[in-house]
Design a protein around this motif. Structure first.
Motif, PDB file in Angstrom:
ATOM      1  N   GLY A 441      22.281  -4.278  30.178  1.00 39.33           N
ATOM      2  CA  GLY A 441      21.244  -4.034  29.365  1.00 39.33           C
ATOM      3  C   GLY A 441      21.587  -2.426  28.783  1.00 39.33           C
ATOM      4  O   GLY A 441      22.628  -2.002  29.206  1.00 39.33           O
ATOM      5  N   GLY A 442      20.553  -1.750  28.583  1.00 38.08           N
ATOM      6  CA  GLY A 442      20.891  -0.401  28.224  1.00 38.08           C
ATOM      7  C   GLY A 442      19.366   0.249  27.761  1.00 38.08           C
ATOM      8  O   GLY A 442      18.314  -0.227  28.116  1.00 38.08           O
ATOM      9  N   TYR A 443      19.392   1.346  26.969  1.00 41.47           N
ATOM     10  CA  TYR A 443      18.263   1.943  26.611  1.00 41.47           C
ATOM     11  C   TYR A 443      17.866   1.976  25.327  1.00 41.47           C
ATOM     12  O   TYR A 443      16.826   2.552  24.594  1.00 41.47           O
ATOM     13  N   THR A 444      18.463   0.881  24.442  1.00 38.32           N
ATOM     14  CA  THR A 444      18.156   0.846  23.069  1.00 38.32           C
ATOM     15  C   THR A 444      16.772   0.104  22.736  1.00 38.32           C
ATOM     16  O   THR A 444      16.132   0.734  21.834  1.00 38.32           O
ATOM     17  N   SER A 445      16.337  -0.750  23.550  1.00 39.06           N
ATOM     18  CA  SER A 445      14.972  -1.058  23.311  1.00 39.06           C
ATOM     19  C   SER A 445      14.429  -1.598  24.694  1.00 39.06           C
ATOM     20  O   SER A 445      15.135  -1.489  25.606  1.00 39.06           O
ATOM     21  N   GLY A 446      13.165  -1.784  24.639  1.00 30.51           N
ATOM     22  CA  GLY A 446      12.576  -2.163  26.045  1.00 30.51           C
ATOM     23  C   GLY A 446      13.122  -3.569  26.480  1.00 30.51           C
ATOM     24  O   GLY A 446      13.066  -3.494  27.741  1.00 30.51           O
ATOM     25  N   GLN A 447      13.400  -4.461  25.753  1.00 27.65           N
ATOM     26  CA  GLN A 447      13.672  -5.575  26.309  1.00 27.65           C
ATOM     27  C   GLN A 447      15.202  -5.359  26.831  1.00 27.65           C
ATOM     28  O   GLN A 447      15.795  -6.186  27.715  1.00 27.65           O
ATOM     29  N   GLN A 448      16.037  -4.643  25.963  1.00 28.58           N
ATOM     30  CA  GLN A 448      17.562  -4.477  26.657  1.00 28.58           C
ATOM     31  C   GLN A 448      17.198  -3.741  27.991  1.00 28.58           C
ATOM     32  O   GLN A 448      18.278  -3.952  28.951  1.00 28.58           O
ATOM     33  N   PHE A 449      16.353  -2.680  28.116  1.00 29.72           N
ATOM     34  CA  PHE A 449      16.193  -2.346  29.580  1.00 29.72           C
ATOM     35  C   PHE A 449      15.858  -3.312  30.516  1.00 29.72           C
ATOM     36  O   PHE A 449      16.509  -3.209  31.592  1.00 29.72           O
ATOM     37  N   VAL A 450      14.938  -4.108  30.296  1.00 25.55           N
ATOM     38  CA  VAL A 450      14.759  -5.068  31.288  1.00 25.55           C
ATOM     39  C   VAL A 450      15.809  -6.057  31.534  1.00 25.55           C
ATOM     40  O   VAL A 450      15.978  -6.453  32.682  1.00 25.55           O
ATOM     41  N   ASP A 451      16.589  -6.424  30.576  1.00 28.06           N
ATOM     42  CA  ASP A 451      17.761  -7.287  30.480  1.00 28.06           C
ATOM     43  C   ASP A 451      18.724  -6.736  31.671  1.00 28.06           C
ATOM     44  O   ASP A 451      19.417  -7.489  32.476  1.00 28.06           O
ATOM     45  N   GLY A 452      18.711  -5.362  31.641  1.00 29.95           N
ATOM     46  CA  GLY A 452      19.504  -4.814  32.766  1.00 29.95           C
ATOM     47  C   GLY A 452      18.818  -4.707  33.939  1.00 29.95           C
ATOM     48  O   GLY A 452      19.465  -4.847  35.338  1.00 29.95           O
ATOM     49  N   LEU A 453      17.532  -4.356  34.173  1.00 27.81           N
ATOM     50  CA  LEU A 453      16.971  -4.001  35.230  1.00 27.81           C
ATOM     51  C   LEU A 453      16.871  -5.079  36.151  1.00 27.81           C
ATOM     52  O   LEU A 453      16.832  -4.989  37.472  1.00 27.81           O
ATOM     53  N   VAL A 454      16.433  -6.397  35.733  1.00 23.38           N
ATOM     54  CA  VAL A 454      16.285  -7.731  36.535  1.00 23.38           C
ATOM     55  C   VAL A 454      17.163  -8.131  37.140  1.00 23.38           C
ATOM     56  O   VAL A 454      17.222  -8.217  38.701  1.00 23.38           O
ATOM     57  N   PRO A 455      18.624  -8.160  36.632  1.00 17.75           N
ATOM     58  CA  PRO A 455      19.600  -8.448  37.661  1.00 17.75           C
ATOM     59  C   PRO A 455      20.087  -7.402  38.671  1.00 17.75           C
ATOM     60  O   PRO A 455      20.377  -7.685  39.772  1.00 17.75           O
ATOM     61  N   ALA A 456      19.945  -6.110  38.136  1.00 21.65           N
ATOM     62  CA  ALA A 456      20.121  -4.860  39.296  1.00 21.65           C
ATOM     63  C   ALA A 456      19.210  -5.221  40.352  1.00 21.65           C
ATOM     64  O   ALA A 456      19.622  -5.076  41.609  1.00 21.65           O
ATOM     65  N   ALA A 457      17.777  -5.388  40.178  1.00 24.01           N
ATOM     66  CA  ALA A 457      16.758  -5.476  41.153  1.00 24.01           C
ATOM     67  C   ALA A 457      16.967  -6.583  42.023  1.00 24.01           C
ATOM     68  O   ALA A 457      16.899  -6.524  43.293  1.00 24.01           O
ATOM     69  N   ALA A 458      17.587  -7.751  41.243  1.00 22.58           N
ATOM     70  CA  ALA A 458      17.788  -8.837  42.116  1.00 22.58           C
ATOM     71  C   ALA A 458      18.848  -8.533  43.199  1.00 22.58           C
ATOM     72  O   ALA A 458      18.807  -9.030  44.314  1.00 22.58           O
ATOM     73  N   VAL A 459      20.143  -7.794  42.840  1.00 21.05           N
ATOM     74  CA  VAL A 459      21.027  -7.672  43.563  1.00 21.05           C
ATOM     75  C   VAL A 459      20.419  -6.815  44.650  1.00 21.05           C
ATOM     76  O   VAL A 459      20.819  -6.963  46.024  1.00 21.05           O
ATOM     77  N   GLY A 460      19.433  -5.718  44.529  1.00 16.18           N
ATOM     78  CA  GLY A 460      19.055  -5.028  45.623  1.00 16.18           C
ATOM     79  C   GLY A 460      18.304  -5.771  46.672  1.00 16.18           C
ATOM     80  O   GLY A 460      18.353  -5.477  47.775  1.00 16.18           O
TER      81      GLY A 460
END
Length: 497
Positions: A441-460
């Motif tokens: 994901g990234g910072y371009t849009s809210g959905q893109q941010f969530v696309d990066g956040l969800v797998p990162a939180a899952a790893v945590g």
């Protein structure tokens, strides 16, 4: 622990210390109270600076014209120098006097906070944060050893729980204070706030009893190798997505950092005065407790780094609103830490640590499962409470376990090692979960941010769950006290279960 004068016969002590039986008990509680006050406020301030920047990160990103990499270094410059120099700070305190080094570290921390507040660029801010971390690395382990020196071993679980509550209070209020100051003033004032606290606290350090430990020798080569190795690995992880994992600078950082850490381990096995005495890790309990500390910080604080930005970047809360909404998470350790400390004195820390990690895994995993750009805040409250309660149940018992499995004459080094590995876990969590975020994901849009956040939180969450299982493998029993050199303060072994 006792001053050198405390181990002399009564007729050889200075006149001011020849107090009768009636005078000594009255002085001891006062000394303990002042020590707790000074160490508690200091650890509050240092803990607050771990998270005070979280709700200011989106504003700093815009104000200083930086991106994810700059934000990662704003956090990691602090935690990386903190992790590396904790061990040196503990050794310096053992050698030159814990109170003396504590006061020096507090003064440098205050000055570095002012420098961070005046930073005109992201590079200047990163440098000031690194100096802050170095000074915090001196202050933090000494707060614990200074407190242990005036508290009887039988009451240390309760004392460490109270110490953990102050640390937890710093964690709880850090995002709120940072958010409020950023919203109503400017992000620079999240650093200025440390200056009056430090100025008021410094004169009170004189009321704390001086003490020394049994190590007190410096390992400069070890410090250089550890610093270079950790910096290289974190540099490679942070720059990997942006510059390519096979680029020369990324490979140089990862390979060079790895080789430096191997050299560090080899040197520690040969050095006359090692930075990390490897014989401590011959204890399975000590090794597992420290590994768990590292993984806990990896999973939890790596997730917090991204979740704090989610509330502002995606859900458009103001910095203060975001800080208040994280209170169900960050405030729970204040309530849970004293309870965990008292329970540790009764039933031991192994089961409490496992429960705390399981609750953290459940909370972060829940967040990963329900997070979307339009997720109502009410859907996040329960997982925030679970994660925060788990954090509160973790800190006091893991500290008791680490010190219980360490040789008594290396208590300060053991405390520094445990804190260093926990901070290293934070550094790796921010870097690795940041890399996962960037790859999806990234910072371009809210959905893109969530696309990066969800797998990162899952790893945590997975990392925290694994740590909960490993915690149950910590052995039961008592730790035999190691031989103590002449003049070294005696610390009784700690019962663990």
């Amino acid at each position: 622990m006792r001053d050198r004068a405390d181990v002399l016969p009564a007729d050889r002590r200075p006149a001011g210390q020849r107090a009768g039986a009636a005078g000594a008990p009255a002085a001891a509680p006062r000394r303990a109270l002042w020590t707790y006050l000074v160490s508690g406020v200091a650890v509050f301030m240092v803990a607050m600076d771990n998270l005070v920047v979280t709700n200011a990160l989106p504003v700093i990103r815009v104000d200083l014209g930086t991106g994810l990499e700059g934000l990662e270094w704003t956090v990691n410059a602090y935690t990386l120098s903190f992790a590396v120099f904790l061990l040196t700070g503990a050794a310096l305190g053992d050698r030159f006097g814990r109170r003396r080094l504590f006061g020096l570290g507090l003064a440098v921390f205050t000055a570095a906070s002012a420098a961070a507040a005046m930073a005109p660029t992201i590079g200047a801010l990163v440098v000031a944060r690194a100096v802050q971390g170095l000074a915090g690395a001196v202050v933090t382990p000494l707060t614990l050893t200074l407190l242990a020196s005036v508290v009887p071993p039988a009451r240390r679980g309760l004392a460490f729980g109270a110490w953990g509550a102050m640390s937890g209070l710093g964690v709880a209020l850090g995002p709120v204070i940072g958010g409020a100051i950023t919203q109503y003033s400017s992000w620079q004032w999240i650093f200025w706030i440390n200056v009056p606290i430090g100025v008021v606290l410094l004169p009170l350090v004189a009321l704390v009893r001086e003490s020394r430990g049994g190590a007190g020798r410096l390992d400069l080569l070890g410090t250089v190798l550890a610093t270079g190795g950790l910096f290289g690995i974190v540099f490679g992880l942070v720059r990997g997505n942006g510059h390519g994992w096979t680029s020369g600078q990324v490979l140089a950082g990862l390979v060079g950092g790895g080789l430096s850490l191997v050299a560090f381990a080899l040197w520690q096995s040969r050095a006359a005065a090692p930075m990390v005495p490897l014989r401590m890790f011959a204890s399975r309990g000590f090794t597992l407790a420290n590994l768990i500390s590292l993984v806990m910080a990896f999973g939890m604080f790596g997730s917090v780094f991204l979740l704090a930005q989610f509330l502002q970047t995606v859900q458009h809360y103001t910095p203060l609103q975001a800080g208040v909404r994280t209170l169900p998470w960050t405030a729970m350790p204040v309530l849970a830490a004293p309870i965990a400390g008292a329970l540790t004195d009764r039933i031991g820390g192994r089961r409490i640590v496992a429960l705390g990690l399981a609750l953290q895994a459940a909370g972060v995993g829940w967040i990963a499962a329900v997070t979307a750009p339009g997720t109502p805040y009410s859907h996040l409250v329960v997982p925030f409470v679970l994660a925060g309660t788990g954090m509160g149940l973790f800190f006091a018992p893991i500290t008791r376990l680490v010190l219980g499995f360490a040789p008594s004459h290396l208590e300060g080094v053991a405390s520094g090692t445990s804190n260093a590995l926990r901070q290293l876990g934070t550094v790796l969590g921010v870097a690795v979960l940041g890399a996962v975020f960037s790859s999806h994901g990234g910072y371009t849009s809210g959905q893109q941010f969530v696309d990066g956040l969800v797998p990162a939180a899952a790893v945590g969450a997975v990392a925290l769950a694994v740590a909960a299982v490993v915690a149950l493998a910590i052995p039961r029993g008592t730790v035999a006290a190691a031989p103590v050199e002449a003049g070294t303060p005696l610390v009784e072994p700690v019962l663990v279960a």
